[in-house]
Structure formats: structure tokens, C-alpha cells
Write an enzyme that holds these catalytic residues in place. Structure first.
Site, PDB file in Angstrom:
ATOM      1  N   ARG A  77       0.874  -1.163  -0.072  1.00  0.00           N
ATOM      2  CA  ARG A  77       0.147   0.087  -0.022  1.00  0.00           C
ATOM      3  C   ARG A  77       0.915   1.305  -0.039  1.00  0.00           C
ATOM      4  NH1 ARG A  77      -2.431  -4.024   2.909  1.00  0.00           N
ATOM      5  NH2 ARG A  77      -4.718  -4.157   3.032  1.00  0.00           N
ATOM      6  N   HIS A  80      -0.210   3.454   4.757  1.00  0.00           N
ATOM      7  CA  HIS A  80      -0.764   2.383   5.488  1.00  0.00           C
ATOM      8  C   HIS A  80      -0.202   0.795   5.106  1.00  0.00           C
ATOM      9  CE1 HIS A  80      -3.807   4.857   7.767  1.00  0.00           C
ATOM     10  NE2 HIS A  80      -3.671   5.420   6.477  1.00  0.00           N
ATOM     11  N   ARG A 117      -8.571  -3.745  10.219  1.00  0.00           N
ATOM     12  CA  ARG A 117      -6.870  -3.672  10.070  1.00  0.00           C
ATOM     13  C   ARG A 117      -6.561  -2.427  10.577  1.00  0.00           C
ATOM     14  NH1 ARG A 117      -3.231  -1.774   6.118  1.00  0.00           N
ATOM     15  NH2 ARG A 117      -1.474  -3.171   5.725  1.00  0.00           N
ATOM     16  N   ASN A 153      -9.040   6.534  11.525  1.00  0.00           N
ATOM     17  CA  ASN A 153      -7.625   6.718  11.756  1.00  0.00           C
ATOM     18  C   ASN A 153      -8.034   6.694  13.410  1.00  0.00           C
ATOM     19  OD1 ASN A 153      -6.137   6.530   9.457  1.00  0.00           O
ATOM     20  ND2 ASN A 153      -5.851   8.850   9.562  1.00  0.00           N
ATOM     21  N   PHE A 166      -3.085  15.330  -0.946  1.00  0.00           N
ATOM     22  CA  PHE A 166      -2.906  14.183  -0.500  1.00  0.00           C
ATOM     23  C   PHE A 166      -1.511  13.636  -0.849  1.00  0.00           C
ATOM     24  CE2 PHE A 166      -3.200   9.541   0.253  1.00  0.00           C
ATOM     25  CZ  PHE A 166      -3.292   9.419   1.677  1.00  0.00           C
ATOM     26  N   HIS A 344     -12.564   0.701   1.671  1.00  0.00           N
ATOM     27  CA  HIS A 344     -12.934   1.826   0.700  1.00  0.00           C
ATOM     28  C   HIS A 344     -13.896   2.726   1.330  1.00  0.00           C
ATOM     29  CE1 HIS A 344     -13.926   4.420  -2.305  1.00  0.00           C
ATOM     30  NE2 HIS A 344     -13.926   3.565  -3.769  1.00  0.00           N
ATOM     31  N   ARG A 363     -11.223  10.622  -1.576  1.00  0.00           N
ATOM     32  CA  ARG A 363     -10.882   9.504  -1.221  1.00  0.00           C
ATOM     33  C   ARG A 363     -11.814   8.468  -1.981  1.00  0.00           C
ATOM     34  NH1 ARG A 363     -11.474   8.730   5.187  1.00  0.00           N
ATOM     35  NH2 ARG A 363     -10.076   6.853   4.728  1.00  0.00           N
ATOM     36  N   TYR A 367      -9.417   5.115  -3.586  1.00  0.00           N
ATOM     37  CA  TYR A 367      -9.226   3.980  -3.149  1.00  0.00           C
ATOM     38  C   TYR A 367      -9.606   2.546  -4.183  1.00  0.00           C
ATOM     39  CZ  TYR A 367      -8.762   5.611   1.653  1.00  0.00           C
ATOM     40  OH  TYR A 367      -8.139   6.370   2.746  1.00  0.00           O
ATOM     41  N   ARG A 374      -2.561  -2.272  -6.681  1.00  0.00           N
ATOM     42  CA  ARG A 374      -2.177  -3.244  -5.954  1.00  0.00           C
ATOM     43  C   ARG A 374      -2.544  -4.781  -5.769  1.00  0.00           C
ATOM     44  NH1 ARG A 374      -3.162  -4.472  -0.545  1.00  0.00           N
ATOM     45  NH2 ARG A 374      -5.305  -4.108  -0.526  1.00  0.00           N
TER      46      ARG A 374
HETATM   47 FE1  HDD Z   1      -6.315   6.661   3.458  1.00  0.00          FE
HETATM   48  C1  HDD Z   1      -5.405   3.598   2.854  1.00  0.00           C
HETATM   49  C2  HDD Z   1      -7.481   6.195   6.313  1.00  0.00           C
HETATM   50  C3  HDD Z   1      -7.323  10.033   3.497  1.00  0.00           C
HETATM   51  C4  HDD Z   1      -5.999   7.234  -0.186  1.00  0.00           C
HETATM   52  N1  HDD Z   1      -6.340   5.273   4.245  1.00  0.00           N
HETATM   53  C5  HDD Z   1      -5.817   4.169   4.087  1.00  0.00           C
HETATM   54  C6  HDD Z   1      -5.935   2.945   5.245  1.00  0.00           C
HETATM   55  C7  HDD Z   1      -6.610   3.956   6.129  1.00  0.00           C
HETATM   56  C8  HDD Z   1      -6.879   5.384   5.632  1.00  0.00           C
HETATM   57  C9  HDD Z   1      -6.975   3.272   7.774  1.00  0.00           C
HETATM   58  C10 HDD Z   1      -5.531   1.820   5.253  1.00  0.00           C
HETATM   59  C11 HDD Z   1      -6.677   0.639   4.883  1.00  0.00           C
HETATM   60  C12 HDD Z   1      -6.290  -0.589   5.026  1.00  0.00           C
HETATM   61  O1  HDD Z   1      -6.120  -1.135   5.976  1.00  0.00           O
HETATM   62  O2  HDD Z   1      -6.351  -1.182   3.965  1.00  0.00           O
HETATM   63  N2  HDD Z   1      -7.018   7.913   4.507  1.00  0.00           N
HETATM   64  C13 HDD Z   1      -7.807   7.478   5.824  1.00  0.00           C
HETATM   65  C14 HDD Z   1      -8.461   8.353   6.614  1.00  0.00           C
HETATM   66  C15 HDD Z   1      -8.260   9.811   5.760  1.00  0.00           C
HETATM   67  C16 HDD Z   1      -7.539   9.259   4.637  1.00  0.00           C
HETATM   68  C17 HDD Z   1      -8.911   8.348   7.962  1.00  0.00           C
HETATM   69  C18 HDD Z   1      -8.784  10.966   6.258  1.00  0.00           C
HETATM   70  C19 HDD Z   1      -9.891  11.133   6.782  1.00  0.00           C
HETATM   71  N3  HDD Z   1      -6.606   8.415   2.012  1.00  0.00           N
HETATM   72  C20 HDD Z   1      -7.081   9.861   2.348  1.00  0.00           C
HETATM   73  C21 HDD Z   1      -6.824  10.552   1.082  1.00  0.00           C
HETATM   74  C22 HDD Z   1      -6.491   9.829   0.279  1.00  0.00           C
HETATM   75  C23 HDD Z   1      -6.438   8.658   0.718  1.00  0.00           C
HETATM   76  C24 HDD Z   1      -7.609  12.109   1.121  1.00  0.00           C
HETATM   77  C25 HDD Z   1      -6.522  10.298  -1.301  1.00  0.00           C
HETATM   78  C26 HDD Z   1      -7.161  11.189  -1.985  1.00  0.00           C
HETATM   79  N4  HDD Z   1      -5.702   5.670   1.597  1.00  0.00           N
HETATM   80  C27 HDD Z   1      -5.523   6.056   0.456  1.00  0.00           C
HETATM   81  C28 HDD Z   1      -4.959   5.210  -0.462  1.00  0.00           C
HETATM   82  C29 HDD Z   1      -4.748   3.642   0.498  1.00  0.00           C
HETATM   83  C30 HDD Z   1      -5.444   4.526   1.868  1.00  0.00           C
HETATM   84  C31 HDD Z   1      -3.787   5.433  -1.306  1.00  0.00           C
HETATM   85  C32 HDD Z   1      -3.688   3.048   0.302  1.00  0.00           C
HETATM   86  C33 HDD Z   1      -3.957   1.749   0.033  1.00  0.00           C
HETATM   87  C34 HDD Z   1      -5.272   1.609   0.159  1.00  0.00           C
HETATM   88  O3  HDD Z   1      -5.918   2.919   0.178  1.00  0.00           O
HETATM   89  O4  HDD Z   1      -6.129   0.695   0.111  1.00  0.00           O
HETATM   90  O5  HDD Z   1      -6.002   4.927  -1.694  1.00  0.00           O
END
Ligand code: HDD
Length: 711
Positions: A77, A80, A117, A153, A166, A344, A363, A367, A374
């Protein structure tokens, strides 16, 4: 019966686990085969021309084994990457039907399977569990109406307001791109360079610099959905909602020095702790809470509900507890479940909907997009851990690694050749409909001025801290900025801190040898190229409260010692009574008690009974434990001469942990702790177990930090 007709937990069976069961493989008693089912006779040698000759290309068994191995890894990822997962269940306490039609939040008779997770944000998949970092708290509810993901979070706010930033945030915090240093750490120039130019990040930064970002265990963290979402009821009415997870284990943190040592002593500490607790039946539990805001009250707050850098303090809108999640089963296979699970925020069910929070909106794109690279293609929903309990029936077809075998000629809608199947579902049949919101405005690329208050909530947060929590925040800023090499970045941060609190800015400034400067009104970050900085002054609003006790971890201690780790430091010749009684009392209260001795094997008590040693002073350390007990006896003489035992006690003391002893056990305490007072908070010298248990509940005695001892 089709799976989607099955009530969750009918006859006590968890339908998600039953579904996963169909994919599980147990090779006990089976022959080894190729991937195509041919039994293998020799798994030791490649096919060669003669015993010492070259290997042959025709060796399909070797080629298959090697090819599979070569492709075992998938991209981690982007954030995270390091995480730990567990299965569990969610039990609703009271119906939320007044607010939402989501069935899993309506019927208290239903238990919903979940997969959770937890993760760190910055580090790679193999990085330590113990950096100063935000923790991910992602929950997948396998509801009767499809999967609902609450991807949150362990802090109630986020660093940025608009998803556009982001990638910048993540690029800044990740290891620096030229040398990939540092791993899993925000204490470096690029992160603080970015933050010092983005005042909107200040609120989450305060949480990041607090002990929230060094949780004692994954079990002792709160979780937050962060964004404002919507609940939609049967009548189509909308209420705003914020989600909270409250751990029944209490909210506990580490000392920063302890976290750094733990990172080396047991880099998997959090993962192991979660696994062990579940394995030993000490199931961690969180209550789900909601803050509900009426639609018409949207604008009654001095901050914008769509701004993810703001929380609604619990003191302004109370958290209503509505159910409980229990994690009660470890995964069978880390890769298949924890690595392949795809969360997601866009996975919602009827009764829940989004708001226009621009972070959430972004978001919703990211996702799915990330899973495509991935997990390799559009069929990741068919991976067992991601499958919903209801069957999936639609006209989406083909793509890499398709598992379903859709029958018939029709893969379009409308159709007559398949009698219109699969049908669209009416609302009363559970069909999802989006909340109808009137939006009437120009198309613009701009930040709302209602998002321009960046310091009121950081101030509120800091004002709500106890003295030791403030001290930890000052130290954390001093450490992080001390690691920054460029002085102008440090200076900008110290100046920014002055907007939060003068004492904080001065303390950190003193550590860095800098004087905080009051800037002309700070400007918000992210100003467009032709934007007028004067139009981007950050504003400050008046909050109706000056303190929010709910944000202080000191107010969130647990009421019991379940699953706390207690070291029983001992050696041969320990007195039987206190030794056995301590184990019995603490174990009965659900603590994990481990006998630690100079060497592995057994310790023999004075009466000659033998007890297995869990760990030796060579292989474990005080940082693994929450408290230490030293029973009296001849054993103490051995410990007094053991440098490891003295260090163990001194280090536990340094990290402010409860320590207890009886009889001559106190001699060891006196030797290890220079200047030990009598009495002293958190120190039991007469074997009083009631007092020791009370101290373990209190977790730490932070005042000791004022008189540090070398350890
Ligand atoms: Fe995110 C993963 C939480 C903003 C893009 N995010 C990811 C995971 C968590 C969060 C817990 C891990 C999920 C797992 O265990 O597979 N993210 C948050 C929270 C946010 C947040 C609480 C704000 C309130 N995230 C955020 C933004 C973006 C992303 C603004 C993009 C626009 N996040 C991602 C991602 C990930 C991710 C890149 C990486 C792996 C995945 O999604 O599955 O898409």
C-alpha cells in the site's frame, strides 16, 4: 439457500467465516502436487543431464515452483503499508432506525461479522510497529446489505482539507526520495518543510505530537471515522453523523524513549500483542459511538462540518454509544486476508451516505484506483476476504483473474433475453439511492473561507492536556524539529507554534535555540498561483468551550487490567507464597503474567516447586511489560548481582511504570532506583497486591519524568 438469504450468525455461525471456510486449504495428510494437481515425487532436485550436468528447461515442476515464487509479492500500500488484521463481530446495543435505515444499525438481534485492519501510515510493510505516527483503524462490516467500510484513523481529524494535497502530504512524510531515509519517521526535513507551509495541518500535528501517536497497543487506541457522514432513515431524512470507536481497554500510550527502544527489542510489538491477546481469549473490544447533528444545525458550529481538520468536541455534541465490536479470531493467512483486504470509504450501504467534504470526495476516487495496481485488476472484490455476504449479481464482466462463471448470453441491461435480470431493486427492496441534495453554484476551484480557521482547535487540544501530556508534546516537537537539518524550517514551525500556545513555542524554541516570532497574520497553505495572499489569511473563531477533557488520554484510563503484561522478575529460591499468590491474583484479573529469570528453563522455588520461565533477561526487556513484580527470597540475591535485572527495574522506573516487591525484593528496587522515596507513587514495597492492581490500572506515574534516573 443462497448466501444472501442467510441471517448473520444464524444458529451461532458467523457467515463470513463460513464463506471464507470454502476457500481454506488444509494439506495435512495430503500428497504434494503441482499447481495443476499432478502428484510430485521429488521436490529436492531439478531435472538434469546426469547428476553433475546442466538443468533442463523441460523441468515443468521446477519452472512452476520458481515462477510462482518470483511473483509472490504485490505492491505494498502506498500508505498504511504496515498493518495487522483480525476478525470479529459487531453487536448493536440499540436501534438507530430513527436516523438510519442501515439494517445492521436497526436490529439489535443481528450480529455483523467484521474484519479490522490497524496500520501505521508512513512506513513500509516491514517497518517497525512503533514509530510516532497516526494509526489506521479500518473496519469492514459484512452486512446483510453488502459491505460497509469505516476507514478511519486513531485521531478525529486529518492533516489536510482537500484531497488534492494528499499526494503532497504523503510525498513529504515518506522517506526522502534521493536516499530513502528515514524509514517510518516524520522527523525529517521534507515533512516539516511541507507542514510549516500548511497551517491547516496544525490540528492533526498536535495529535501526532501527543502520546496518541505512540499507542501502548493497538487494543488501547480510539478510532474515528473523521469525516462527517450522513445517516438516512426510511423517510429519506438526513442527519449528519461522526463515528467513534471507544476501546474498553482504555486509551494508553508509551513513553517516547520506550517506543524507540521497543522498536528494536520487538519491532512487531503491536502485531504480536494483538495476535496474542486474541489467541489467549482476551478479546479486545470497542464500543461504537455516534455524534448526530440535525440537518438544520449544519451551520450552527463555529467551524465547517465538511472540514476534516475539525472535530466536533464531545463536550459540544455528546457521543452516543450504540454497539460493541469484539475481535475474536486471528486470520489464518496474513497475505490472503490482511494483505489482500481492500477497504474503501465508498463502500457504503443504504442508510449511510457521503457529505461534500472535499477530502472524502477525493478518497472516493483513490481507493478503487489504488486496488487496481495493488491487487492487479478490477476483480479484487472476488478475493475471499473482500467478498460480500450477499451474492454479487451484475453485468460487470471479465478482466484479469475472474472467478465467477456467469452463465448465459446476456451481460447488459435493459434486456429481454434474460427477462430483465439481474433486476434493479426498488428502494423498498433495499436498492441504494443517493441522498438528494440541492447543489446550485458555479464550478470553481477554491477553498471555502469557512475552512480558514487553523488554530482554534489546536489551541483547544493543547489547553485540554494535563501537565505531563503538555510536556510530552513539547518534547515531541523538540525531538522532531531537532532532527530537521534546515534552520528556516525549524524557525517557521516555532513561529507557527506561537499561534497555538506561547509556552509551547518558547519551550520548543529554547530547545532549538530559536526565538519564536509573531508573524503578520499567517496565511493558509495552498494558495493558487494568481491568488491574493491577503485573501488567504487564516482566521480565528471563538469556540464555545476553552477545554475539551474528552481529548485527554488521562481521562480515558481503563477500569481493569485485562491483557496487561506483568513481568514476574525472579530466580531460583523465590519464596513460594508471594510468588504464587501474585500470579494467581493477577491472572484471575485477566492480566498476562510472565516469569522472567536470568536464564531459560525452570525456576525452582524455595519449597522446590518448578515453574517454566517465559523469557530470560537476555531475550526480553522491561519495555515489553506494563509493570514488574519482584517477589522476595534467595532469588533476590541472584538478581542483585545481575546487571540485566537491575537495568530491567531501572528502565521500568524510567518509563514511569508500576513496580512492586515484597520482603527483600525491595532491596533490588533500592539498588536499581537511585533516590527511591518511601513511599512513592506507583511503587509497592510490601507486596500489597490491591495497591499494585490499582497502580497498573493507572498505567504510568509520569511525575517521575521530573527526576529522571539513568537507565
Ligand atoms: Fe487513506 C489507505 C485512512 C485520507 C488514499 N487510508 C488508508 C487506510 C486507512 C486510511 C486506515 C488503510 C486501509 C487498509 O488497512 O487497507 N485515509 C484514511 C483517513 C483519511 C484518509 C482516516 C482521512 C480522513 N486516503 C486519504 C486521502 C486519500 C487517501 C485524502 C487520497 C485522496 N488511503 C488512500 C489510498 C490507500 C489508503 C492511497 C492506500 C492503500 C489503500 O488505500 O487501500 O488509496
Amino acid at each position: 439457500m443462497k448466501v444472501n438469504e442467510q441471517e448473520p450468525f444464524e444458529n451461532g455461525a458467523n457467515p463470513k467465516l463460513e464463506q471464507l471456510g470454502k476457500y481454506k486449504v488444509d494439506d495435512h495428510g495430503e500428497f504434494m502436487t503441482t499447481d495443476h494437481g499432478v502428484k510430485i515425487n521429488d521436490d529436492q532436485n531439478t531435472l538434469k543431464v546426469g547428476e553433475r550436468g546442466p538443468s533442463l528447461l523441460e523441468d515443468f515442476i521446477f519452472r512452476e515452483k520458481m515462477t510462482h515464487f518470483d511473483h509472490e509479492r504485490i505492491p505494498e500500500r502506498i500508505v498504511h503499508a504496515r498493518g495487522s488484521g483480525a476478525h470479529g463481530e459487531f453487536q448493536l446495543y440499540k436501534s438507530m432506525a430513527k436516523y438510519t435505515k442501515a439494517k445492521f444499525l436497526n436490529d439489535t438481534g443481528i450480529k455483523t461479522p467484521v474484519f479490522v485492519r490497524f496500520s501505521t501510515v508512513q512506513g513500509s510493510r516491514g517497518s517497525t510497529d512503533l514509530p510516532r505516527d497516526i494509526r489506521g483503524f479500518a473496519v469492514k462490516f459484512y452486512t446483510q446489505e453488502g459491505n460497509y467500510d469505516l476507514v478511519g484513523n486513531n485521531t478525529p481529524v486529518f492533516f489536510i482539507q482537500d484531497a488534492m494535497k494528499f499526494p503532497d502530504l504523503v510525498h513529504a512524510v515518506k522517506p526522502e526520495p534521493d536516499n530513502e531515509i528515514p524509514q517510518a519517521a516524520s522527523a525529517h526535513d521534507t515533512f516539516w518543510d511541507f507542514i510549516s507551509l500548511m497551517p491547516e495541518a496544525m490540528h492533526n500535528i498536535m495529535w501526532l505530537m501527543s502520546d496518541r501517536a505512540i499507542p501502548r497497543t493497538l487494543r488501547s487506541m480510539e478510532g474515528f471515522g473523521i469525516h462527517t457522514f450522513r445517516f438516512i432513515n426510511e423517510e429519506g431524512e438526513s442527519h449528519f453523523v461522526k463515528f467513534h470507536w471507544k476501546p474498553l481497554q482504555g486509551v494508553l500510550g508509551l513513553a517516547w524513549d520506550e517506543a524507540q527502544r521497543l522498536a528494536g527489542k520487538d519491532t512487531d510489538y503491536h502485531r504480536r500483542d494483538l495476535w496474542d491477546a486474541i489467541d489467549q481469549g482476551l478479546y479486545p473490544e470497542w464500543e461504537l459511538g455516534v455524534q448526530i447533528v440535525k440537518q438544520e444545525d449544519e451551520h450552527k458550529f463555529p467551524f465547517d462540518l465538511l472540514d476534516a481538520t475539525k472535530m466536533i468536541p464531545e463536550e459540544m455534541v455528546p457521543v452516543e454509544i450504540i454497539g460493541k465490536m469484539t475481535l475474536n479470531r486471528n486470520p489464518d493467512n496474513f497475505f490472503a486476508e490482511t494483505e489482500q483486504v481492500a477497504f474503501h470509504p465508498g463502500h457504503i450501504v443504504p442508510g449511510i451516505d457521503f457529505t461534500n467534504d472535499p477530502l472524502l470526495q477525493g478518497r472516493l476516487f483513490s481507493y478503487t484506483d489504488t486496488q487496481l495496481s495493488r491487487l492487479g485488476g478490477p476483480n479484487f472484490h472476488e478475493i475471499p476476504i473482500n467478498r460480500s455476504i450477499p451474492d454479487v449479481t451484475n453485468n460487470q464482466r471479465d478482466g484479469i483473474h475472474r472467478m465467477q462463471i456467469p452463465k448465459g448470453k446476456v451481460s447488459y441491461h435493459p434486456n429481454s433475453m434474460a427477462q430483465g435480470c439481474p433486476f434493479q431493486a426498488m428502494m423498498k427492496e433495499g436498492g441504494f439511492t443517493s441522498f438528494e441534495e440541492r447543489v446550485d453554484s458555479n464550478k470553481i476551484r477554491r477553498r471555502s473561507k469557512s475552512f480558514f480557521d487553523h488554530f482554534s482547535q489546536p489551541k483547544l487540544f493543547y489547553n485540554s492536556m494535563t501537565i505531563h501530556e503538555k510536556r510530552h508534546i513539547q518534547n515531541a516537537f523538540s525531538f522532531e524539529l531537532g532532527k530537521v537539518q534546515r534552520v528556516p524550517i525549524r524557525q517557521r514551525m516555532v513561529d507557527m507554534l506561537l499561534e497555538v500556545d506561547a509556552d509551547l513555542a518558547n519551550m520548543v524554541g529554547e530547545h532549538l535555540g530559536l526565538v519564536p516570532r509573531r508573524l503578520p497574520q499567517p496565511i493558509t497553505g495552498s494558495i493558487p498561483a494568481d491568488g491574493d495572499p491577503a485573501e488567504h489569511h487564516s482566521i480565528e473563531v471563538e469556540l464555545p468551550i476553552s477545554e475539551a477533557p474528552s481529548v485527554s488520554m488521562a481521562n480515558k484510563l481503563p477500569t481493569n487490567i485485562k491483557a496487561r503484561r506483568i513481568a514476574l522478575l525472579t530466580a531460583n529460591g523465590v519464596n513460594d507464597d508471594a510468588f504464587t499468590k501474585t500470579q494467581k491474583v493477577l491472572c484471575e484479573l485477566g492480566a498476562i503474567v510472565q516469569i522472567i529469570a536470568p536464564r531459560h528453563g525452570f525456576v525452582t522455588t524455595k519449597k522446590g516447586d518448578e515453574y517454566p520461565v517465559c523469557d530470560s533477561l537476555l531475550t526480553t526487556d522491561s519495555v515489553i511489560f506494563d509493570a514488574v513484580y519482584v517477589a522476595g527470597g534467595d532469588s533476590v540475591k541472584t538478581l542483585m548481582e545481575h546487571a540485566g535485572a537491575i537495568h530491567f527495574i531501572a528502565e521500568a522506573y524510567k518509563h514511569c511504570k508500576p513496580i512492586a516487591a515484597d520482603d527483600n525484593g525491595t532491596e533490588l528496587l533500592k539498588k536499581a532506583i537511585p533516590g527511591l522515596k518511601d513511599p512513592e507513587d506507583g511503587i509497592v514495597t510490601d507486596g500489597n497486591l490491591e495497591q499494585f492492581v490499582g497502580d497498573i490500572i493507572l498505567h504510568r506515574f509520569w511525575d517521575r519524568e521530573m527526576n529522571p534516573i539513568p537507565a
